[in-house]
Design an enzyme around this catalytic site. Structure first.
Site, PDB file in Angstrom:
ATOM      1  N   TRP A  85       0.830  -1.206   0.000  1.00 32.61           N
ATOM      2  CA  TRP A  85       0.000   0.000   0.000  1.00 32.61           C
ATOM      3  C   TRP A  85       0.866   1.257   0.000  1.00 32.61           C
ATOM      4  O   TRP A  85       0.557   2.240  -0.682  1.00 32.61           O
ATOM      5  CB  TRP A  85      -0.905  -0.023   1.230  1.00 32.61           C
ATOM      6  N   HIS A  86       1.979   1.237   0.721  1.00 28.43           N
ATOM      7  CA  HIS A  86       2.864   2.392   0.768  1.00 28.43           C
ATOM      8  C   HIS A  86       3.628   2.570  -0.539  1.00 28.43           C
ATOM      9  O   HIS A  86       3.943   3.704  -0.923  1.00 28.43           O
ATOM     10  CB  HIS A  86       3.856   2.258   1.923  1.00 28.43           C
ATOM     11  N   GLY A  87       3.942   1.491  -1.233  1.00 29.22           N
ATOM     12  CA  GLY A  87       4.689   1.576  -2.483  1.00 29.22           C
ATOM     13  C   GLY A  87       5.709   0.456  -2.587  1.00 29.22           C
ATOM     14  O   GLY A  87       6.155  -0.087  -1.577  1.00 29.22           O
TER      15      GLY A  87
END
Length: 465
Positions: free
Chosen positions: A357-359
Site C-alpha cells: 500500500w505504501h509503495g
C-alpha cells in the site's frame, strides 16, 4: 502570486507544490466546518464531494481527480454488477491501480526529495473504496458467524452515487485520512445513531478538541523544523556517518527516526482537527460526570503511546491508528480460519499488504517485514511478563523495561528503511549497526520456542446447582 508562493516556500524550506498542498490541506478545516452549515442531506453529500474534488484540483491539478475517478468508478460498478464478488474484485483492482500509480510517479522518491503528488491521497481513497465494497458484499452474509466488525459495518443497501461521491472525497479528508467507514459517514450526514440530537443528547461541541489538535500540530511542526537540520536523512549516505562508532551511529538512527515522526504527527494533527470540527470524529460520550465528548474516529496517532510504547504490539494501536484498524478488519481477521488462532503468517501477510500500500520500494518492504519480526519478538517478552507477574513484581518490571528498550531499539532501527527507501542505503544503515535490530527479534523468537512459560491456570467454574 507565483512570486509570493516561491518566497513563502523558500521561507519555510519547502517546494512550491508542497506549500500548495499544505495550504489546501489546512483549508480542509474551514471547509469541514462549513459542512455543518449546509442544509439538507443531499446538499451535504454534494458539498462533501465537490469540496474534496475542488481542493484536490487546487493541490494536485486536474489529473488528480481523473486518478481518483478510476478506483471510485470501478468500485461502484462492481457493487452494482456483481455484489457477491465486489469486495475481492475491488481489493485486487484497487491495489493494482495504486501500485501502477506508485511505479509511474515513483512517489516515494518525490516525497523523499520534498515533492508531492496525488498518490498519497489515492492511498487513502483506495482503502475507503475497498472497505465500502467489502461491506456491501458482507451484506449478503448471514449475521451468525460474522465478526463484530462485519456485523457493525456491513451494508444491506448500496449507497446512492451521490452518497458514495460524498463519502469518497468528503471535504478533502482523503488527503491524509483518517480512513473511516461508509456506514459512519451516512449516519453522520443523516444525523442517525450517535449523532441523533435531543434534550438528553445535545450536539457535542467540537471547538475545544479542535483547538487542542491545532496547538498540537503547531508544536509538532515546530519540533520537526528545529530538529531536521541536525538529523538529515542525507547523513546516512555520507562518509562521516560510517566514521562514527557503533553507539553514535545507533543514537543517530534513533534521533533521525524521532525527528521524522514529528512530521507525521503534524499532518495527522491537522487532519484530526478537520474531522473533529465537522463532527464526523465524534464517537460518543465518556462515563465521567459531567460526560465529555470522545473524538476517537478522528485520531490517527497517540504521540505518547508511540514514543513510550512498552511493547511493539501496542504500536499498531497508536500509530496510523485508522489504517491499522482497516488492516485488522479487512486483512488480518479475514485470514484467520474459523476455530484457529492467528499466527505469524497472518501478521506477516498483513504487514506485506501495508508495505505494498505504501509503495513497491525495498525500504518499505524491509520495514514491514522487520515490523512483523519486531511484534513477534515483543509478544515473547510479554508472555514472559505475564508468566512472572504473579510470582515476582520486580522481575515483571524488569521484563517491562526490557520490552520498552527492545521496542525503542528495533522501531528506530527498522524505520530507517521506511525513510531512505532504497535497498542499498537501507542495508548499509542496518549493517552499520551490525543488523542488531534484526538479530535481536530473531533471538527472542527462538528463545520463545525454548523458554516456554507455563500457561496460567484458569479457575474451574462450578456448575449451577
Amino acid at each position: 502570486m507565483g512570486l509570493e508562493m516561491e518566497s513563502m516556500a523558500a521561507a519555510i524550506g519547502v517546494s512550491v507544490p508542497v506549500l500548495r498542498f499544505l495550504l489546501c490541506f489546512a483549508a480542509t478545516i474551514p471547509v469541514s466546518f462549513m459542512w455543518r452549515l449546509v442544509p439538507g442531506t443531499l446538499a451535504k453529500h454534494l458539498y462533501a464531494g465537490l469540496s474534496g474534488a475542488f481542493l484536490s484540483y487546487l493541490s494536485f491539478g486536474f489529473s488528480s481527480n481523473l486518478h481518483f475517478f478510476f478506483p471510485m468508478a470501478m468500485g461502484y460498478a462492481s457493487m452494482i454488477l456483481f455484489r457477491r464478488y465486489c469486495g475481492i474484485f475491488t481489493f485486487f483492482a484497487g491495489f493494482g491501480y495504486l501500485i501502477g500509480c506508485h511505479v509511474y510517479y515513483m512517489s516515494g522518491d518525490a516525497w523523499k526529495e520534498g515533492g508531492i503528488d496525488a498518490t498519497g491521497a489515492l492511498m487513502v481513497l483506495t482503502l475507503k473504496v475497498i472497505s465500502c465494497a467489502i461491506n456491501y458484499s458482507d451484506g449478503l452474509l448471514k449475521e451468525d458467524g460474522l465478526r463484530e466488525a462485519q456485523k457493525k459495518y456491513r451494508l444491506l443497501r448500496c449507497p446512492s452515487i451521490i452518497e458514495y461521491f460524498g463519502y469518497c472525497l468528503c471535504c478533502g479528508s482523503h488527503f491524509a485520512g483518517p480512513v473511516y467507514e461508509v456506514k459512519d459517514y451516512l449516519e453522520w450526514t443523516e444525523r442517525k445513531g450517535i449523532w441523533v440530537c435531543s434534550k438528553d443528547k445535545p450536539s457535542p461541541s467540537p471547538y475545544f478538541a479542535t483547538l487542542r489538535a491545532l496547538i498540537q500540530s503547531a508544536i509538532c511542526m515546530g519540533l520537526y523544523l528545529y530538529l531536521v537540520p541536525y538529523y538529515p536523512l542525507s547523513r546516512f549516505s555520507e562518509p562521516i556517518y560510517y566514521e562514527w562508532g557503533f553507539w553514535q551511529r545507533l543514537s543517530y538512527q534513533y534521533m533521525s527516526g524521532f525527528t521524522m515522526r514529528w512530521k507525521y504527527y503534524f499532518i495527522w494533527s491537522i487532519s484530526e482537527a478537520s474531522v473533529i470540527i465537522s463532527g464526523l470524529g465524534f464517537t460518543g460520550w465518556t462515563d465521567s460526570s459531567p460526560p465529555k465528548p470522545k473524538w476517537e474516529r478522528a485520531k490517527n496517532v497517540d504521540i505518547h503511546g508511540v514514543e513510550l510504547a512498552t511493547s511493539a504490539v501496542q504500536l499498531p494501536l497508536v500509530w496510523n491508528i485508522q489504517v491499522s484498524t482497516w488492516l485488522r478488519y479487512y486483512v488480518y481477521e479475514r485470514l484467520i480460519q474459523k476455530g484457529k488462532k492467528p499466527g505469524f503468517l497472518q501478521l506477516l501477510a498483513t504487514q506485506t499488504v501495508s508495505a505494498i500500500w505504501h509503495g513497491l520500494y525495498p525500504g518499505y518492504i524491509i520495514f514491514f517485514v522487520q515490523s512483523a519480526l519486531m511484534i513477534a519478538g515483543s509478544r515473547v517478552i510479554y508472555r514472559w511478563q505475564q508468566a512472572v507477574s504473579v510470582k515476582s513484581a520486580v522481575l515483571e518490571k524488569m521484563l517491562m523495561l526490557i520490552n520498552l528498550s527492545y521496542t525503542i531499539l528495533v522501531l528506530n532501527y527498522s524505520c530507517i528503511g521506511f525513510m531512505v527507501l532504497s535497498l542499498k542505503e537501507t542495508l548499509a544503515s542496518y549493517q552499520s549497526v551490525y543488523f542488531v535490530g534484526t538479530m535481536v527479534p530473531i533471538l527472542f523468537i527462538l528463545l520463545g520456542n525454548i523458554v516456554k512459560p507455563a500457561r496460567p491456570v484458569k479457575p474451574r467454574t462450578q456448575k449451577n446447582e
